[in-house]
Every structure is written in structure tokens, then in C-alpha cells.
Design an enzyme around this catalytic site. Structure first.
Site, PDB file in Angstrom:
ATOM      1  N   ASP A   1     -28.141-107.205   8.223  1.00 45.23           N
ATOM      2  CA  ASP A   1     -27.300-108.064   9.065  1.00 45.23           C
ATOM      3  C   ASP A   1     -26.723-109.265   8.315  1.00 45.23           C
ATOM      4  O   ASP A   1     -26.493-110.317   8.909  1.00 45.23           O
ATOM      5  CB  ASP A   1     -28.081-108.578  10.298  1.00 45.23           C
ATOM      6  CG  ASP A   1     -28.719-107.453  11.065  1.00 45.23           C
ATOM      7  OD1 ASP A   1     -28.074-106.405  11.218  1.00 45.23           O
ATOM      8  OD2 ASP A   1     -29.872-107.619  11.500  1.00 45.23           O
TER       9      ASP A   1
ATOM     10  N   LYS B   1     -22.362-107.576   5.817  1.00 46.15           N
ATOM     11  CA  LYS B   1     -21.813-106.629   4.830  1.00 46.15           C
ATOM     12  C   LYS B   1     -20.493-106.033   5.295  1.00 46.15           C
ATOM     13  O   LYS B   1     -19.593-105.819   4.498  1.00 46.15           O
ATOM     14  CB  LYS B   1     -22.818-105.498   4.555  1.00 46.15           C
ATOM     15  CG  LYS B   1     -24.045-105.934   3.796  1.00 46.15           C
ATOM     16  CD  LYS B   1     -24.974-104.770   3.521  1.00 46.15           C
ATOM     17  CE  LYS B   1     -25.644-104.237   4.771  1.00 46.15           C
ATOM     18  NZ  LYS B   1     -26.587-105.142   5.414  1.00 46.15           N
TER      19      LYS B   1
ATOM     20  N   GLN C   1     -28.575-101.900   5.860  1.00 40.53           N
ATOM     21  CA  GLN C   1     -29.828-102.667   5.902  1.00 40.53           C
ATOM     22  C   GLN C   1     -29.857-103.651   4.716  1.00 40.53           C
ATOM     23  O   GLN C   1     -28.819-104.130   4.318  1.00 40.53           O
ATOM     24  CB  GLN C   1     -31.068-101.757   5.915  1.00 40.53           C
ATOM     25  CG  GLN C   1     -31.246-100.977   7.221  1.00 40.53           C
ATOM     26  CD  GLN C   1     -30.443 -99.705   7.271  1.00 40.53           C
ATOM     27  OE1 GLN C   1     -30.429 -98.922   6.340  1.00 40.53           O
ATOM     28  NE2 GLN C   1     -29.756 -99.477   8.365  1.00 40.53           N
TER      29      GLN C   1
ATOM     30  N   GLY D   1     -25.369-101.418  11.682  1.00 38.86           N
ATOM     31  CA  GLY D   1     -24.268-101.835  12.549  1.00 38.86           C
ATOM     32  C   GLY D   1     -23.414-102.801  11.768  1.00 38.86           C
ATOM     33  O   GLY D   1     -23.824-103.925  11.518  1.00 38.86           O
ATOM     34  N   HIS D   2     -22.257-102.342  11.308  1.00 38.64           N
ATOM     35  CA  HIS D   2     -21.404-103.188  10.480  1.00 38.64           C
ATOM     36  C   HIS D   2     -20.219-103.697  11.296  1.00 38.64           C
ATOM     37  O   HIS D   2     -19.386-102.926  11.741  1.00 38.64           O
ATOM     38  CB  HIS D   2     -20.948-102.413   9.242  1.00 38.64           C
ATOM     39  CG  HIS D   2     -22.090-102.117   8.308  1.00 38.64           C
ATOM     40  ND1 HIS D   2     -21.999-101.297   7.231  1.00 38.64           N
ATOM     41  CD2 HIS D   2     -23.378-102.562   8.318  1.00 38.64           C
ATOM     42  CE1 HIS D   2     -23.174-101.244   6.608  1.00 38.64           C
ATOM     43  NE2 HIS D   2     -24.016-101.997   7.258  1.00 38.64           N
TER      44      HIS D   2
HETATM   45  P1  IMP Z   1     -35.520 -98.066  11.439  1.00 41.10           P
HETATM   46  O1  IMP Z   1     -34.569 -98.180  10.292  1.00 41.10           O
HETATM   47  O2  IMP Z   1     -34.828 -97.809  12.752  1.00 41.10           O
HETATM   48  O3  IMP Z   1     -36.666 -97.143  11.185  1.00 41.10           O
HETATM   49  O4  IMP Z   1     -36.199 -99.528  11.633  1.00 41.10           O
HETATM   50  C1  IMP Z   1     -37.098-100.079  10.674  1.00 41.10           C
HETATM   51  C2  IMP Z   1     -36.903-101.584  10.556  1.00 41.10           C
HETATM   52  O5  IMP Z   1     -35.648-101.866   9.945  1.00 41.10           O
HETATM   53  C3  IMP Z   1     -36.891-102.340  11.884  1.00 41.10           C
HETATM   54  O6  IMP Z   1     -37.458-103.624  11.705  1.00 41.10           O
HETATM   55  C4  IMP Z   1     -35.416-102.469  12.199  1.00 41.10           C
HETATM   56  O7  IMP Z   1     -35.151-103.555  13.047  1.00 41.10           O
HETATM   57  C5  IMP Z   1     -34.872-102.697  10.802  1.00 41.10           C
HETATM   58  N1  IMP Z   1     -33.480-102.280  10.658  1.00 41.10           N
HETATM   59  C6  IMP Z   1     -32.997-101.026  10.586  1.00 41.10           C
HETATM   60  N2  IMP Z   1     -31.664-101.034  10.440  1.00 41.10           N
HETATM   61  C7  IMP Z   1     -31.298-102.321  10.387  1.00 41.10           C
HETATM   62  C8  IMP Z   1     -30.035-102.979  10.185  1.00 41.10           C
HETATM   63  O8  IMP Z   1     -28.985-102.364   9.996  1.00 41.10           O
HETATM   64  N3  IMP Z   1     -30.081-104.332  10.202  1.00 41.10           N
HETATM   65  C9  IMP Z   1     -31.213-105.038  10.341  1.00 41.10           C
HETATM   66  N4  IMP Z   1     -32.407-104.477  10.515  1.00 41.10           N
HETATM   67  C10 IMP Z   1     -32.454-103.121  10.533  1.00 41.10           C
END
Ligand code: IMP
Length: 438
Positions: A13, A16, A225, A40-41
């Protein structure tokens, strides 16, 4: 001219989407190489907001190619909806401009069910995943039972793999997770429809990228991420399941490291995190609330409110090293306007010792206390500033101090969500490749 990777330097977040969109102007091909629709971009172009989860951010430019690389896990239903939504808004009119790797793994309904059921069972110890099935899809990939696009396209291979997986997953869902089981026929039918809809996009994208790079095309690798969520280098186990660092751009797109010459990290001028896990500079009082409100810190994917805190140089230094960052883009500096003092965390304290490097131990991370250097704040809004020298003196000092404590150059400062709300100090596409003698 260089090929460039854009990598999150914090817990995701970082903004990017905007930076990728900006540099897309100088690229021919934009590649997503890891993650899935957990990302989510957010892009704001001419005041219109678009949030992309799977399709690379280049999709808003008609003349660019977008590639979903082999390292991505793809929920086909979600991807079709995203493509349709983009088409309705006049984007992605030419289907040949979006390519999906034949080796990308397909997210199946059991992945989502398992992800969500496990989180419920974890209770207090939950990771706070996005519930999109990302972790279970990567588990299947590594366990060598995943279904790739190339498998989905072969009717008999798909049936065989699905039959085997459904039998195993239904047992696991029922006996271990106490969930309802899934129906083979329903999944087989719906995924058959997804196949028909998506097959025209599927290609050997590693080969495509190699050919284009050799022909002199410029590639932008779009990370999702962030480094501190990397499965190896992040705050394990509170991480995502993919390789979010620069190395992931090679394995996740099938291209050699010599083809990535510039690596730009993205970091907010403060820190946020969604989901659980350690966060040493987190603010629980009014300052955290102010950051959340002024920075509109609510997740682009799940809508969850983000945890907020001061800039953590220990984490970003870790990102500089693990990614080999050649520069950093600092976003949301405008959000800090109005704070009298703005602390920068330069190290951690743990049991009487000073820690300068990002610790691997969860216990140390959970109990680490930030060591702060106080910086003086500024009062005037920054959203209309377009030149570094026009920033208030204290804002300039804040940026320069961050540069010193993280040990890499800041090449861009973002002062608002719009494309134009950007102070560009250096264009990575115009830089000489690292190690170049010219
Ligand atoms: P997962 O990727 O859904 O398995 O989530 C694992 C961890 O990564 C959790 O803490 C999510 O909130 C975090 N996470 C996954 N994708 C994002 C992102 O795009 N931005 C911020 N945090 C993320």
C-alpha cells in the site's frame, strides 16, 4: 535506457499504482510477476479513480502491453470481471495487449474456502489475509498439485487434476476445517467457461518478454505487496505467500537478472500496515488517527482500516538491501503537513540493546521499541508543489534525512494522488544501467 522494477519497500500500500502509472509512459511492457488479487493498485487519472487488482497498471494506457507473469496466482472469475470493467470504461479494447502466462497458477474455489476457514480457526493468531485464496494457491504450486493455465486449457489434464484435487481438498475441508465440501461438476463447468473466455490471452510470456527485450523494448516490472510482506524477507509468518522482492521479478516473469537495470522502491513518508503482525512504529493515539484520516488509509482490496505509524528506516533499509534498490520514491509527503514534530525511527531497542538491522525473530520484532529522531514539521499544504526547492524548508530536510538514514537516493516525491502531483528528481528509465561504464 534501462528496464525498471518497482517494488514496495514497506508492508504494501505504498502507492505503487500511481508510480507505476507514471513511469508507464516510458515503458512498452508492464509485467505483474507475483501475488494475485490480494493487491489493490489505485490510480487517479484526470480525477477518475481506478483500482486494479490483477491487470497491470499499464492497462490505462492504450499503447502498452500488459503481462501477467508466471509468478502470479490468478482468480479467473475475478480477472474476467476486471477486464470487463476496464473495457466498459474504454480501456483494454485490444485483447492482444494483455497476455497471461501459461504457467501462472489458477486460484480455485477450494483455495478461497481454505484461506477463509483457516483464518476463522486461527482466532487471535490470525494473519489477517485478504481471504482471496492466495496462500493456499501458492501452497499447491509448491506441493506440485497446482493447476496452471496450460493445464486449464487442456480439457483432459484439467479434469484429471481437478478430480484428484477435489477429492483431497474435500477430505481436508470436511475432516479438518469442518467446512462444507465442494461439487466437482459445478467447478468443472464454471472453469470450462472461464477457459473459453480467457484462452485467447494465454501465452508463453517468458519467451515473449525475452524476444521483446532483445528487440529493445522497455519493461516495467510492477511489484505487489511489499518487501516486509515477502515470504522470505518479511515479518514471517505475518507475510504474504510470494516473493515480493526484485528477485521475484526474475523468477515470476522468466527473465534473467541482467535485464533489470534499475530498481525503485516505493515508500510512504510514514508507515502503514493492514492485517496482523509486528509494527514497531505503530501509533495508537490521535496522531495515528490523523494519519489515517489525512492519508485516507483504508485498504483498496478489503476496505479494512490500515494501521498507521511513523517512518521506519530500519524496515526501509532492509528493503534497500534485499532488493538492491537504486532509488526510492517517497509518497504521501503531503499527509504529514500540520504535525509540529515528525519522528523518524532510525533503530530499534530491545532488552537494552540497539538493533540497526531488521530482525528475523518474531519475538524481537513484537517487542522492539523504536528509537526516534525528531524532525521539525511544516504547516503549508504541499499538494500544489511541483519543484523540490518549493517545498517548505523542513519538508526538504525531512526528505534529505530519510535519504541519509536509508542509504539510497530519493528520486521522486509524491504530494497527492494525481499524476501531476509529483516532484520528479530522476527518471529511472533514463538512467544508465547499474555498473554501466558509458
Ligand atoms: P494474503 O496475501 O491474502 O495471504 O495476506 C497475507 C498478509 O499480507 C495479510 O496481512 C494481508 O493484509 C497482507 N497483504 C496482502 N496483500 C496486500 C496488499 O496488496 N497490500 C497490503 N497488505 C497486503
Amino acid at each position: 535506457m534501462a528496464n525498471v522494477a518497482i517494488i514496495g519497500a514497506q508492508w504494501g500500500d505504498e502507492g505503487k499504482g500511481k508510480i507505476v502509472d507514471l513511469f508507464t509512459q516510458d515503458a512498452d511492457i508492464i509485467v505483474r510477476f507475483q501475488g494475485g488479487n490480494n493487491a489493490g493498485h489505485t490510480l487517479v487519472v484526470d480525477g477518475q479513480k481506478t483500482v486494479l487488482h490483477l491487470v497491470p497498471s499499464g492497462a490505462l494506457h492504450a499503447d502498452k502491453f500488459c503481462v501477467i507473469g508466471n509468478g502470479v496466482v490468478v482468480d479467473p472469475e475475478f480477472l474476467i470481471e476486471e477486464i470487463d470493467a476496464l473495457k466498459r470504461r474504454g480501456h483494454l479494447q485490444d485483447d492482444s495487449r494483455l497476455r497471461i502466462s501459461e504457467q501462472a497458477h489458477v486460484i480455485m474455489p477450494y483455495h478461497k474456502l481454505i484461506d477463509q476457514a483457516r483464518e476463522r480457526l486461527r482466532g487471535e493468531g490470525m494473519i489477517g489475509t485478504t481471504g482471496r485464496g492466495i496462500g493456499p494457491a501458492y501452497e499447491d504450486k509448491v506441493a506440485r498439485v497446482g493447476i496452471r493455465f496450460v493445464d486449464l486449457l487442456e480439457e483432459d489434464t484439467f479434469r484429471e487434476k481437478l478430480e484428484r484435487n477435489i477429492a483431497e481438498k474435500n477430505f481436508y475441508l470436511k475432516a479438518i476445517l469442518k467446512e462444507n465440501t465442494l461439487d466437482f461438476d459445478a467447478i468443472h463447468r464454471s472453469y470450462g467457461l472461464f477457459r473459453e473466455r480467457l484462452k485467447g490471452y494465454v501465452e508463453n510470456t517468458g519467451l515473449l518478454l525475452d524476444r521483446e527485450v532483445r528487440a529493445g523494448k522497455r519493461v516495467l516490472f510492477e511489484g505487489a505487496q511489499g518487501t516486509l510482506l515477502d515470504v522470505d524477507h518479511g515479518t514471517y509468518p505475518f507475510v504474504t505467500s510470494s516473493s515480493t522482492i526484485t528477485g521475484g521479478a526474475c523468477s515470476g516473469s522468466g527473465i534473467g537478472p541482467q535485464h533489470i537495470q534499475q530498481v525503485i522502491g516505493i515508500s510512504k513518508a510514514y508507515t502503514t500496515r493492514v492485517g496482523s503482525g509486528p509494527f514497531p512504529t505503530e501509533l495508537h493515539g490521535p496522531d495515528g488517527e490523523t494519519l489515517r484520516r489525512e492519508g485516507a488509509e483504508f485498504g483498496a482490496t478489503t476496505g479494512r482500516s490500515r494501521r498507521c505509524g511513523w517512518f521506519d528506516a530500519v524496515g526501509v533499509r532492509h528493503a534497500v538491501r534485499t532488493n538492491g534498490l537504486t532509488g526510492l520514491a517517497l509518497t504521501k509527503l503531503d499527509v504529514l503537513t500540520g504535525f509540529k514534530q515528525i519522528p523518524i525511527c532510525t533503530a530499534y531497542r530491545y532488552e537494552g540493546s540497539t538493533i540497526n538491522e531488521f530482525p528475523a525473530s518474531s519475538k524481537i520484532m513484537q517487542n522492539a521499541k523504536p528509537v526516534y529522531q525528531e524532525m521539525n514539521g511544516w504547516d503549508s499544504p504541499l499538494d500544489a508543489v511541483r519543484k523540490f526547492s518549493d517545498l517548505p524548508a523542513n519538508a526538504q530536510k525531512y526528505v534529505r534525512r530519510i535519504e541519509e538514514v536509508i542509504g539510497t537516493e530519493i528520486i521522486l516525491v509524491s504530494v497527492g494522488p494525481g499524476r501531476e502531483q509529483t516532484i520528479l528528481l530522476k527518471n529511472p528509465f533514463e538512467e544508465k544501467p547499474v555498473g554501466s561504464r558509458q
